[in-house]
Design a protein around this motif. Structure first.
Motif, PDB file in Angstrom:
ATOM      1  N   ALA A 223       0.813  -1.218   0.000  1.00  0.00           N
ATOM      2  CA  ALA A 223       0.000   0.000   0.000  1.00  0.00           C
ATOM      3  C   ALA A 223       0.846   1.267   0.000  1.00  0.00           C
ATOM      4  O   ALA A 223       0.344   2.357  -0.267  1.00  0.00           O
ATOM      5  CB  ALA A 223      -0.931   0.005   1.209  1.00  0.00           C
ATOM      6  N   ARG A 224       2.133   1.142   0.275  1.00  0.00           N
ATOM      7  CA  ARG A 224       3.004   2.317   0.222  1.00  0.00           C
ATOM      8  C   ARG A 224       3.109   2.888  -1.188  1.00  0.00           C
ATOM      9  O   ARG A 224       3.332   4.085  -1.371  1.00  0.00           O
ATOM     10  CB  ARG A 224       4.407   1.944   0.716  1.00  0.00           C
ATOM     11  CG  ARG A 224       4.503   1.745   2.222  1.00  0.00           C
ATOM     12  CD  ARG A 224       5.878   1.291   2.616  1.00  0.00           C
ATOM     13  NE  ARG A 224       6.195  -0.011   2.014  1.00  0.00           N
ATOM     14  CZ  ARG A 224       7.401  -0.577   2.045  1.00  0.00           C
ATOM     15  NH1 ARG A 224       8.403   0.063   2.622  1.00  0.00           N
ATOM     16  NH2 ARG A 224       7.595  -1.756   1.514  1.00  0.00           N
ATOM     17  N   SER A 225       2.984   2.025  -2.178  1.00  0.00           N
ATOM     18  CA  SER A 225       3.175   2.477  -3.554  1.00  0.00           C
ATOM     19  C   SER A 225       2.055   2.084  -4.515  1.00  0.00           C
ATOM     20  O   SER A 225       2.094   2.429  -5.686  1.00  0.00           O
ATOM     21  CB  SER A 225       4.493   1.914  -4.098  1.00  0.00           C
ATOM     22  OG  SER A 225       4.507   0.497  -3.990  1.00  0.00           O
TER      23      SER A 225
END
Length: 312
Positions: A223-225
């Motif tokens: 979910a960071r990217s």
């Protein structure tokens, strides 16, 4: 000389409360006197609420640790394949019923009430009827006596009624409550606000010993990217909210009384090392609590148990 006000706070975390109870048992043995005599306010959420109530009632920290070691497995009975099946059941119904935890806590607290507590208590819960926060407050020099006749069992069952793990607890007065962890799993800031706003303590007179129940390094993974949706975030939501709440609690408590006056112990462990109901790790949690207090003892003696702080 300004009187020093000492606060003890204990996070939620299920059977991981063994860490906090072991920490406190080793600390109590080292200082040679009951911990309840050294704190003006004890705040605890969920499993931390059990520990806080027990300390307030005069149980030794060693007795509390023994409770977790001996009776904890009675609460979280599922192991092996039965645990897997219970986790599947948890998708549609609470993993555990209330009968066993109620019977186990009743063995420990019996018919005692919060008004018997030797120090002021603050035990968070949440009212699912009204959508409002709820807290049990009583004991010691607390200016609040509305919960003086509330049973220790009632308060403990309410603050530990973790959604998906246990059903909501309906108190003797009929109020449906769930685990205080939904808004204050780390009750440090809440306790500081209680001291300043309700007890009238000067901010610069307060020192806090804040105990977690171990933590994992926070990560949201892909979910960071990647713009992931509800299926992914739904599994991460609880960790996200509780990590954020704890971080905010420590930060804001430090803003109120100075970060140097908030002494936080919550070791970071590898992912999935411990679990809320992983009773097989009780011995490891016990050892971790003892080793952490050994490292912290010089600082704790100076701040909380020196001749100067005890003289007030």
């Amino acid at each position: 000389m300004t009187k020093t006000h000492r606060i003890l706070t204990i996070d939620g975390g299920g059977i991981k409360g063994v860490f906090a109870s072991s920490f406190l048992a080793s600390l109590e043995t080292s200082i040679g006197s009951p911990l309840v005599n050294h704190f003006d306010l004890v705040a605890g959420t969920s499993t931390g609420g059990i520990i806080a109530i027990a300390l307030g009632l005069g149980y030794s920290a060693t007795d509390i640790l023994s409770f977790y070691e001996q009776l904890g497995p009675e609460i979280f009975q599922h192991t092996g394949f039965a645990s897997v099946m219970a986790s599947i059941k948890q998708l549609g119904k609470s993993k555990y019923g209330q009968e066993q935890i109620a019977a186990t806590l009743n063995k420990f607290f019996g018919g005692r009430v919060l008004g018997e507590c030797k120090t002021a208590l603050l035990i968070p819960s949440f009212n699912i009827e009204t959508g409002e926060i709820y807290a049990f407050r009583s004991g010691g020099q607390s200016p609040f006596d509305s919960d003086s006749q509330t049973s220790a069992l009632d308060a403990a069952l309410a603050t530990t009624a973790a959604p998906t793990f246990f059903p909501a607890h309906r108190t003797q007065s009929g109020t449906p409550l769930v685990d205080g962890a939904v808004w204050a799993n780390n009750p440090t800031e809440l306790a500081v606000v209680e001291g300043i706003g309700s007890f009238g303590w000067a901010a610069d007179s307060i020192s806090v010993l804040s105990l977690g129940s171990t933590q994992e390094a926070f990560s949201v993974g892909l979910a960071r990217s990647t713009a992931l949706g509800a299926a992914y975030w739904g599994m991460k939501a609880a960790d996200l909210f509780m990590t954020a709440q704890s971080s905010a609690s420590i930060l804001l408590a430090g803003r109120l009384i100075g970060p140097e006056n908030v002494h936080r112990f919550n070791p970071t462990m590898p992912a999935r090392r411990f679990g809320l109901d992983k009773i097989s790790e009780i011995p490891s949690l016990k050892g971790l609590g003892d080793s952490e207090v050994r490292k912290a003892l010089p600082t704790l003696r100076k701040v909380f148990f020196s001749e100067e702080t005890l003289a007030d």
